[in-house]
Every structure is written in structure tokens, then in C-alpha cells.
Design an enzyme around this catalytic site. Structure first.
Site, PDB file in Angstrom:
ATOM      1  N   HIS A  17       0.867  -1.314   0.067  1.00  0.00           N
ATOM      2  CA  HIS A  17       0.062   0.203  -0.112  1.00  0.00           C
ATOM      3  C   HIS A  17       0.907   1.136  -0.176  1.00  0.00           C
ATOM      4  O   HIS A  17       1.993   1.397   0.324  1.00  0.00           O
ATOM      5  CB  HIS A  17      -1.005   0.050   1.055  1.00  0.00           C
ATOM      6  CG  HIS A  17      -0.376  -0.189   2.433  1.00  0.00           C
ATOM      7  ND1 HIS A  17       0.154   0.648   3.282  1.00  0.00           N
ATOM      8  CD2 HIS A  17      -0.239  -1.515   3.305  1.00  0.00           C
ATOM      9  CE1 HIS A  17       0.596   0.114   4.399  1.00  0.00           C
ATOM     10  NE2 HIS A  17       0.257  -1.234   4.424  1.00  0.00           N
ATOM     11  N   ASP A 153       5.356  -2.407  12.481  1.00  0.00           N
ATOM     12  CA  ASP A 153       4.505  -2.460  11.447  1.00  0.00           C
ATOM     13  C   ASP A 153       3.538  -3.629  11.311  1.00  0.00           C
ATOM     14  O   ASP A 153       3.611  -4.707  12.303  1.00  0.00           O
ATOM     15  CB  ASP A 153       4.911  -1.895  10.200  1.00  0.00           C
ATOM     16  CG  ASP A 153       5.688  -3.097   9.670  1.00  0.00           C
ATOM     17  OD1 ASP A 153       5.975  -4.183  10.282  1.00  0.00           O
ATOM     18  OD2 ASP A 153       6.122  -2.727   8.148  1.00  0.00           O
TER      19      ASP A 153
HETATM   20 FE   LIG Z   1       6.063  -1.317   6.650  1.00  0.00          FE
END
Ligand SMILES: [Fe+2]
Length: 567
Positions: A17, A153
Site C-alpha cells: 500500500h 508495522d
Molecule cells: Fe511497513
């Protein structure tokens, strides 16, 4: 005469993304942008062709003049993870593997081919590990010579959370936590559970959390175990993202929390309380990780990046509770910023070039001339007046004071998800109704989401419990209780505000505007929200700005030195 040879390195990220490109020249980021700004498709993950072309044009160069291109992760390792995890969860994972496999093979493994075909680049391509890209985006952009670095993340190749120590031009990885244990995916799973969009709406869950009580914290703690040493592990019985990235949570989660919220279902107190509980556990986890960074590195400075670093409420806890003197958070903390990190990594780690550049800022996107601006205004038949900088700021401040909503478009576009005074919508923070007016008339977004203040740096401590600068709107300090009534539209329900401090050096025109607003209102601060409407990327060009202006109830557009009204 000496001929100085410039070293130009292009970093790119795509195929997951927020595709982006960044040009680093002699170690200095000179251009960066997300692809979505050009294609007008939010979170566009496709090959960042337009962003690359913009970076090259900004650098005044041909593709052949690039030293190299650096991709932000290692697709072969990502493929290996997909296959290994897929095998472990067969047959439930079959559909997921079948969907993702061709995408990684077709796009991720053919980076050089794409570069050749799409932007005519035929030179060297390097691949930087995903979390190294995040770490480099924070450390090498930070003002620190030495620092602990924490990246958190959803997932990169295998890593979901990594701790580094940085010295000069070197980053050393000390510890990492592997997929499927992932703090980012815990947050995303609950985001899905609460009926929001994964990889997009996590910040809405953070906003919603302020309205709830963490009465589900014991249940969330069933999903994740936080260890003494700062590490964590998920209880996978509650998750399904390993084999079904659509649903993300297993039936067992529903048994503990009750039914998930459908997207169109109203938000009730249980949803708010689940959000609050998730936020509380996430903060505990982030604080534990940051404290362990402090302990294992002994460093006094911390750098943060990765999607979790957008969680400004958790960031404030990290700043306040983990014993660091200074914390630098990369404002493009997601995979967009990984393009920047990949390029910086190559400059320092591959080419062995020393640190030098300090003073990272986000104004790395396109800017437009007066002629281009006038062309767009003419095209839509808009009348404008051209004002000097000072007059522009004075007039705009007066309009904001009269509770009018202003589209503020200046100079270079910001890199990263926050508008920081160049592609902003600004309004009066002192008006109690302004939050609802903005939500209903312009932003068309959920009423529980707060608006953020931009304040002159010198006055920040007067209004907020803030010790240092917050130039990128990544901290959420408490509003001083005695000031909250003065700035109701930017004070969140829990008494915090996501503050942007603005210095004269950083953005002189925006600073002047805040000063002028202070002169008329007594409060040198405006609401600063991104110049876009729900579901659309932030405006990039004058035409985007004009269309957003005309398509909403924004009262005036200030674009360059032109003041534009609808009449
Ligand atoms: Fe990442």
C-alpha cells in the site's frame, strides 16, 4: 575546474500500500511523493510511475543519471514467507496463497523489468530489507549521530518489529519479532473487527478509543502476551489473517468480545470500549518495546518508524515514559517513507557515504507556478485577487476568525499523510461549533474524529503539556485544562490534541498566518486538517485544489498569493 559528481539515488516502494518514490541527492532527500497524489486513487499501491517521473523532473535529470534504484523490501523473502505460512495453514490458506502468489511474482519479483519498461531505467537495482528501510527512514533523517531505532508495522518480509542501534552511517539490527506475531496486525485485526477498513482506518480506531473505557483490556490481553523484555507473542487461536487476510479474526475472538461490528452498523459503547482497550494494550506494548530499546542500546535518543508510529497517542506515551531525552518519528512512517529509507540506506550502507545532512522536512512534493495556478482558476471561471504575503496572511486570518473555512494551498506538497500547512484546510479552533461544521460541510467524516491544531512553536507550551517540538503532528499531548475551553474544536474528548508546532524557519508563510490569527483572536493557532474530502487523497495540483474547493463548502481558497472566492 573540478567537476563535482552528484550521487542520485531513487528509492521506491509499491505492491502493498502507499506506493511512493523518493530522490536522494548526495544524501539529501530532494523530492518525494506518494503515487496516490498523482493518480487520485487513495493508497494506490501500483508501480509509482508518476511519482518517479516527478522525482526525476524535480531533480532535473534523466533515468540514466541515477546511480541506482532501491526497492524497499526483498520480494523473494516475502514470497518465501507466503509459501511457508501458506503450507503451515493448508488447506484454509489455499485461496489466500492463490491470490497473493501471482501478485508477488508478477510485480515484486520484476522490479527491474518494471523500471525498464515504465521509466526507461536500465541500471543497478538494490533491495533493502523492509524494516531496514523503515529504520533508515527514521535514523538517517533524524538529527542524531547515535540512537536506538524501533520499527513496528504489520509485516515486512518476516519481521513485524525490529530494534536497531544507529551510529553515524551504520544501522545494526539487534532484535526482531517475526510474523505471525505482529502488533500492527493485532491493531488491524481489531480495526476489521470494529467494521473499519484495514490499512486505512486504524487512526479512526485510535480516535474512537478516547470515547471508551478499557473494560475489554483483559480480553485483548488474551490475544497478545507482553514479555518482560519488551517482546510479545500473539495467541494465534484468535486470528485468521495467516490464512485469510480478508476476515483476519477467528471465531474465538467473537466469543470473547461479542459480535463484530458490520461496516454499516451504528457505533455503540461496546465498540468504543473495545477500541479503548486495544489502544491501552497497544500503548503498553509500545512502551515496553521502547523501554527495552533504551535498555539494550543504552542510547538517549530514539527513532521510530513503521505504521504503528502513526499512533500519536502511543507515541506520546513513548516520549513521556521510556527514559529517552529526544525522540524523532519519521512523518512518513508507513511504506511510503520506506522509499525514502531505502534510498538513504543505499547511500550510507552500500556506498559507504558519511552522514552530513540534518534538518529533515516533509515539503518534498510538487509545487506550481503562478501561471499554472491562474490557468486552473481561469479554467473554472474563478475570480481572484493577488496579495502580498503579509496581506494574504492578514486577510486569511480575518476570514478564519469570522468562522469561514479556508483551503490553503502553498509551495511544495507534503510527503506523508499529514498536511502540515501547504495542502491544508484551516479553520477557527476557538469556535465550539467548528468541528461539526467542518465535518458536515467539508470533510464528510465521522463525528468522533478530532481535528488537529497547528500552533506557533513558541506558544505551544502555553496551551499544551508539551516539552519539545511536534513539527509533524505525531504527538498527542494533553491540552492544559485551563486552556481547553479556549480551543474547543481541537480538544479531543479525552483532553488531548494532536499538535503541530510551527516554527518560522520551517514554514515562514504558515507561521506568519498563525501569528496573524493570534493578532486577531489572541490564540496563535488554527485547525489544520488535510486538503481533501473523505476517500480522496490530499490535493496535489491547483486543479485538484480548485475541484475540491468547488465540490465542498470551503468558503475561500488561498492558492499561492491568490485569494479566491466562489462568488
Ligand atoms: Fe511497513
Amino acid at each position: 575546474m573540478d567537476i563535482v559528481r552528484r550521487m542520485n539515488i531513487l528509492g521506491i516502494s509499491y505492491n502493498y500500500h502507499d506506493a511512493a518514490a523518493c530522490l536522494v541527492r548526495d544524501g539529501v532527500p530532494i523530492a518525494a511523493a506518494e503515487e496516490e497524489r498523482f493518480t487520485r486513487r487513495k493508497h494506490d499501491s501500483r508501480f509509482p510511475e508518476q511519482a518517479i517521473k516527478y522525482c526525476l523532473a524535480e531533480g532535473g535529470m534523466e533515468p540514466s543519471e541515477l546511480e541506482c534504484v532501491v526497492f524497499y523490501e526483498k520480494p523473494a523473502q516475502k514470497l518465501e514467507r507466503l509459501l511457508q505460512i501458506g503450507k503451515a495453514f493448508m488447506p484454509a490458506s489455499a485461496a489466500d496463497v492463490a491470490k497473493k502468489f501471482p501478485k508477488i511474482v508478477k510485480e515484486g519479483l520484476r522490479v527491474s523489468h518494471q523500471l525498464r519498461q515504465r521509466v526507461d531505467f536500465d541500471g543497478k537495482v538494490y533491495f533493502c530489507e523492509h524494516h531496514m528501510s523503515h529504520a533508515a527512514s527514521a535514523f538517517f533523517a533524524s538529527p542524531f549521530d547515535d540512537a536506538a531505532v524501533l520499527t513496528v508495522d504489520g509485516v515486512g518480509e518476516w519481521s513485524t518489529c525490529t530494534q536497531f542501534v544507529g551510529h553515524g552511517q551504520r544501522l545494526e539490527k539487534l532484535r526482531e519479532i517475526h510474523y505471525p506475531d505482529s502488533l500492527g496486525l493485532l491493531y488491524s485485526t481489531l480495526t476489521a473487527f470494529l467494521g473499519f477498513q484495514v490499512n486505512d482506518d486504524e487512526y479512526k480506531v485510535m480516535g474512537l478509543a478516547a470515547y471508551g473505557q478499557p473494560r475489554f483490556k483483559p480480553q485483548i490481553e488474551e490475544f497478545i502476551t507482553l514479555f518482560e523484555d519488551g517482546g510479545f507473542a500473539l495467541n494465534l487461536a484468535y486470528f485468521s489473517y495467516m490464512y485469510d487476510s480478508h476476515a483476519m479474526y477467528a471465531e474465538a475472538m467473537t466469543e470473547l468480545l461479542g459480535p463484530p461490528r458490520r461496516r454499516d452498523e451504528p457505533i455503540d459503547q461496546r465498540h468504543r470500549d473495545i477500541a479503548a482497550s486495544l489502544q491501552a494494550v497497544t500503548q503498553d506494548a509500545m512502551v515496553g518495546l521502547a523501554r527495552s530499546c533504551r535498555k539494550i542500546t543504552g542510547q538517549r535518543n530514539l527513532c521510530l518508524a513503521g505504521g504503528l508510529a502513526y499512533n500519536c497517542v502511543a507515541n506520546s506515551q513513548v516520549v513521556g515514559r521510556c527514559g529517552f531525552d529526544q525522540v524523532f518519528i519519521q512523518p512518513a512512517a508507513g511504506d511510503n517513507g520506506a522509499a525514502l529509507g531505502a534510498a538513504l540506506w543505499a547511500y550510507h550502507e552500500v556506498y559507504n557515504m558519511p552522514r552530513g545532512h540534518r534538518g529533515y522536512h516533509t515539503l518534498l512534493g510538487p509545487q506550481f507556478t503562478d501561471e499554472e495556478i491562474l490557468l486552473s482558476l481561469d479554467k473554472f471561471g474563478l475570480k481572484s485577487v493577488r496579495l502580498s504575503d503579509d496581506e494574504l496572511c492578514r486577510r486569511t486570518a480575518r476570514l478564519v476568525y469570522e468562522n469561514l473555512i479556508i483551503g490553503w494551498f502553498q509551495g511544495r506538497m507534503e510527503f506523508g499523510p499529514r498536511a502540515l500547512g501547504n495542502r491544508s484546510i484551516i479553520a477557527n479552533p476557538c469556535s465550539p461549533d467548528m468541528k461539526d461544521i467542518l465535518n458536515n460541510r467539508v470533510k464528510l467524516r465521522e463525528d468522533f474524529r478530532p481535528f488537529a491544531p497547528a500552533v506557533v512553536a513558541e506558544a505551544a507550551a502555553t496551551y499544551f503539556e508539551l516539552d519539545g517540538p511536534s513539527p509533524f503532528m505525531l504527538l498527542a499531548p494533553r491540552v492544559r485544562p485551563e486552556r481547553a475551553a479556549q480551543i474547543p474544536s481541537v480538544t479531543h474528548i479525552d483532553g488531548t490534541a494532536r499538535v503541530q508546532t510551527v516554527s518560522r524557519e520551517q514554514n515562514p508563510l504558515f507561521y506568519r498566518l498563525l501569528e496573524c490569527f493570534g493578532e486577531v483572536s489572541g490564540v496563535p493557532m488554527v485547525i489544520n486538517t488535510s486538503f481533501n474530502i473523505r476517500g480522496e487523497p490530499i490535493v496535489c495540483s491547483p486543479a485538484d485544489a480548485v475541484m475540491c474547493f468547488l465540490g465542498t463548502d470551503i468558503d475561500f481558497l488561498v492558492i499561492g498569493n491568490f485569494l479566491v472566492s466562489k462568488a
